[in-house]
Design a protein around this motif. Structure first.
Motif, PDB file in Angstrom:
ATOM      1  N   TYR A  97       0.887  -0.982  -0.091  1.00  0.00           N
ATOM      2  CA  TYR A  97      -0.093   0.131  -0.212  1.00  0.00           C
ATOM      3  C   TYR A  97       0.928   1.276  -0.138  1.00  0.00           C
ATOM      4  O   TYR A  97       0.361   2.315   0.285  1.00  0.00           O
ATOM      5  CB  TYR A  97      -0.973   0.013   1.229  1.00  0.00           C
ATOM      6  CG  TYR A  97      -1.971  -1.273   1.184  1.00  0.00           C
ATOM      7  CD1 TYR A  97      -3.320  -0.971   0.581  1.00  0.00           C
ATOM      8  CD2 TYR A  97      -1.694  -2.471   1.873  1.00  0.00           C
ATOM      9  CE1 TYR A  97      -4.094  -1.911   0.588  1.00  0.00           C
ATOM     10  CE2 TYR A  97      -2.566  -3.408   1.824  1.00  0.00           C
ATOM     11  CZ  TYR A  97      -3.939  -3.001   1.338  1.00  0.00           C
ATOM     12  OH  TYR A  97      -4.856  -4.047   1.113  1.00  0.00           O
ATOM     13  N   ASN A  99       1.892   3.453  -2.132  1.00  0.00           N
ATOM     14  CA  ASN A  99       1.421   4.592  -2.873  1.00  0.00           C
ATOM     15  C   ASN A  99       0.137   5.005  -2.403  1.00  0.00           C
ATOM     16  O   ASN A  99      -0.543   6.096  -2.996  1.00  0.00           O
ATOM     17  CB  ASN A  99       1.606   4.637  -4.267  1.00  0.00           C
ATOM     18  CG  ASN A  99       2.856   4.391  -4.736  1.00  0.00           C
ATOM     19  OD1 ASN A  99       3.778   5.132  -4.374  1.00  0.00           O
ATOM     20  ND2 ASN A  99       3.285   3.389  -5.454  1.00  0.00           N
ATOM     21  N   ASP A 100      -0.831   4.232  -1.421  1.00  0.00           N
ATOM     22  CA  ASP A 100      -1.918   4.537  -1.188  1.00  0.00           C
ATOM     23  C   ASP A 100      -2.305   3.989   0.335  1.00  0.00           C
ATOM     24  O   ASP A 100      -2.805   2.839   0.160  1.00  0.00           O
ATOM     25  CB  ASP A 100      -2.994   4.350  -2.042  1.00  0.00           C
ATOM     26  CG  ASP A 100      -4.451   4.609  -1.818  1.00  0.00           C
ATOM     27  OD1 ASP A 100      -4.742   5.385  -0.879  1.00  0.00           O
ATOM     28  OD2 ASP A 100      -5.416   4.101  -2.520  1.00  0.00           O
ATOM     29  N   ASP A 102      -4.296   4.451   2.448  1.00  0.00           N
ATOM     30  CA  ASP A 102      -5.697   4.104   2.790  1.00  0.00           C
ATOM     31  C   ASP A 102      -6.303   3.006   1.956  1.00  0.00           C
ATOM     32  O   ASP A 102      -7.385   2.811   2.190  1.00  0.00           O
ATOM     33  CB  ASP A 102      -6.628   5.689   2.610  1.00  0.00           C
ATOM     34  CG  ASP A 102      -6.139   6.535   3.626  1.00  0.00           C
ATOM     35  OD1 ASP A 102      -5.906   6.199   4.809  1.00  0.00           O
ATOM     36  OD2 ASP A 102      -5.753   7.711   3.427  1.00  0.00           O
ATOM     37  N   TYR A 104      -7.621   3.262  -0.986  1.00  0.00           N
ATOM     38  CA  TYR A 104      -8.753   3.168  -2.194  1.00  0.00           C
ATOM     39  C   TYR A 104      -8.211   2.900  -3.333  1.00  0.00           C
ATOM     40  O   TYR A 104      -9.258   2.726  -4.330  1.00  0.00           O
ATOM     41  CB  TYR A 104      -8.963   4.976  -2.050  1.00  0.00           C
ATOM     42  CG  TYR A 104      -9.379   5.213  -0.803  1.00  0.00           C
ATOM     43  CD1 TYR A 104     -10.278   4.855  -0.056  1.00  0.00           C
ATOM     44  CD2 TYR A 104      -8.557   6.570   0.112  1.00  0.00           C
ATOM     45  CE1 TYR A 104     -11.001   5.299   0.857  1.00  0.00           C
ATOM     46  CE2 TYR A 104      -9.196   6.877   1.136  1.00  0.00           C
ATOM     47  CZ  TYR A 104     -10.287   6.295   1.709  1.00  0.00           C
ATOM     48  OH  TYR A 104     -10.905   6.767   2.914  1.00  0.00           O
ATOM     49  N   LYS A 105      -6.956   3.179  -3.857  1.00  0.00           N
ATOM     50  CA  LYS A 105      -6.760   2.647  -5.294  1.00  0.00           C
ATOM     51  C   LYS A 105      -5.901   1.613  -5.539  1.00  0.00           C
ATOM     52  O   LYS A 105      -5.516   0.997  -6.756  1.00  0.00           O
ATOM     53  CB  LYS A 105      -5.776   3.809  -5.780  1.00  0.00           C
ATOM     54  CG  LYS A 105      -6.319   5.363  -5.715  1.00  0.00           C
ATOM     55  CD  LYS A 105      -5.228   6.488  -6.127  1.00  0.00           C
ATOM     56  CE  LYS A 105      -5.747   7.822  -6.021  1.00  0.00           C
ATOM     57  NZ  LYS A 105      -4.756   8.837  -6.370  1.00  0.00           N
TER      58      LYS A 105
END
Length: 360
Positions: A97, A99-100, A102, A104-105
């Motif tokens: 995770y 680069n994101d 949370d 979401y992507k």
């Protein structure tokens, strides 16, 4: 290896060699079996850091195969939840995770395709070929991962905010650089509450990753030597923390630093830099370069079409004079071009399949 008395740890280079084709290597299976017995006996913390890392990566990448094999027929997941493996679990989840944070992507992870891998199983030889593919993440798995990262954020925030110097130099320096970066590029940029909260979370989780990487890098030594001409330069805790926080923080806060995006990562810098300047020394490029003053000095080289700057300066805090790496980063913008464009560029050589040249 003797099975009596105190066990002798396996060399890291040996484990790396035998793990290249784990499923075809009886020697690697024997090592795995020995470490598995040690862990099952409650002695995980008696293993060296690189032994735990090796076991975790072998087991986490193949646990479904181990579970369905006639030899093991066990579920390794409970073992991988042991506290002694938590740093490796964090690095794995954090990397998924990166680069994101949370999620979401993030909709997939690269995982072993167990169905296709098991189709390659040779019952006569007891071997199989690992097949890896991008695998969709279930809502349940993503939720569990994000809850895990949130828990690690709270835990690490408490360590950062309540830390008192207890002799852990790596942690001390990392906290210093993390707080400096937070104050300069997040809290004092005039942004709103939720933006600040989000970027502080990203920074702190990355700093935990940087700390774990630092423990891996410096597990056997307080510093690494880089020889430039007649000078012996240290890449040490200070070097690692400065480079990690300032030049591996792309997308964190509003910062004007240049950031690594290819070829170098936190753990391979200490392998690549000595090789790079060893080539320079063999070519006698910097042999006349004498670092006699306390002033900072920069060296430029081009690797795989990207120009990098390495800064060194006299270190502080010891009775004996020493020189350390104070910064290292990929160059960008006219400011650096104006400097190295006035220098002579050496003929390129090849290092690990990529072009390398020096400015002197």
């Amino acid at each position: 290896m003797s099975k009596k008395g105190r066990r002798v740890p396996y060399e890291e280079s040996y484990l790396e060699e035998i793990s290249k084709e784990f499923s075809k290597n009886e020697e690697s299976e024997n090592v795995f079996d020995e470490l598995l017995i040690t862990i099952n006996c409650g002695l995980c913390n008696s293993l060296e850091l690189h032994e735990k890392r090796w076991f975790f990566h072998i087991a986490s990448g193949n646990y479904e195969i181990f579970k369905n094999s006639s030899k093991y027929s066990i579920d390794l997941k409970p073992l991988l939840e042991l506290a002694c493996f938590d740093d490796f679990k964090f690095r794995q989840v954090f990397s998924d995770y990166y680069n994101d944070l949370d999620g979401y992507k993030i909709n997939s992870k690269f995982k072993v395709d167990y169905e296709k891998t098991l189709q390659t199983y040779d019952s006569n030889l007891g071997t199989f070929e690992l097949v890896v593919k991008a695998t969709p993440i279930s809502v349940f798995e993503k939720e569990a991962d994000i809850l895990y990262l949130n828990a690690k954020f709270e835990e690490w925030s408490s360590i950062i905010n309540n830390h008192k110097d207890a002799g852990d130099i790596l942690l001390n320096r990392l906290i210093h650089y993390t707080n400096t970066f937070k104050n300069e590029f997040i809290e004092n940029r005039g942004m709103g509450y939720f933006w600040i909260k989000t970027h502080k979370r990203i920074l702190l989780l990355r700093s935990k990753y940087m700390y774990i990487s630092g423990k891996q890098i410096f597990k056997d030594s307080k510093y690494f030597e880089i020889n430039i001409g007649q000078n012996r330069i240290e890449y040490n805790y200070e070097s690692h923390c400065h480079v990690a926080v300032k030049h591996f923080s792309l997308g964190v806060g509003i910062n004007d630093k240049s950031h690594f995006y290819k070829d170098f990562d936190l753990t391979n810098i200490i392998n690549l830099l000595p090789k790079i300047f060893s080539i320079a020394n063999n070519l006698h490029i910097f042999n006349e370069s004498i670092i006699a003053s306390k002033d900072a000095k920069s060296f430029f080289f081009e690797y795989n079409s990207q120009v990098y700057a390495l800064w060194v300066c006299e270190g502080k805090g010891r009775q004996v004079r020493f020189i350390e790496v104070t910064s290292f980063y990929p160059t960008e913008g006219n400011k650096h071009i104006e400097i190295y464009s006035k220098l002579t560029k050496s003929n390129p050589v090849i290092l690990e399949g990529k072009s390398l040249a020096f400015f002197h």
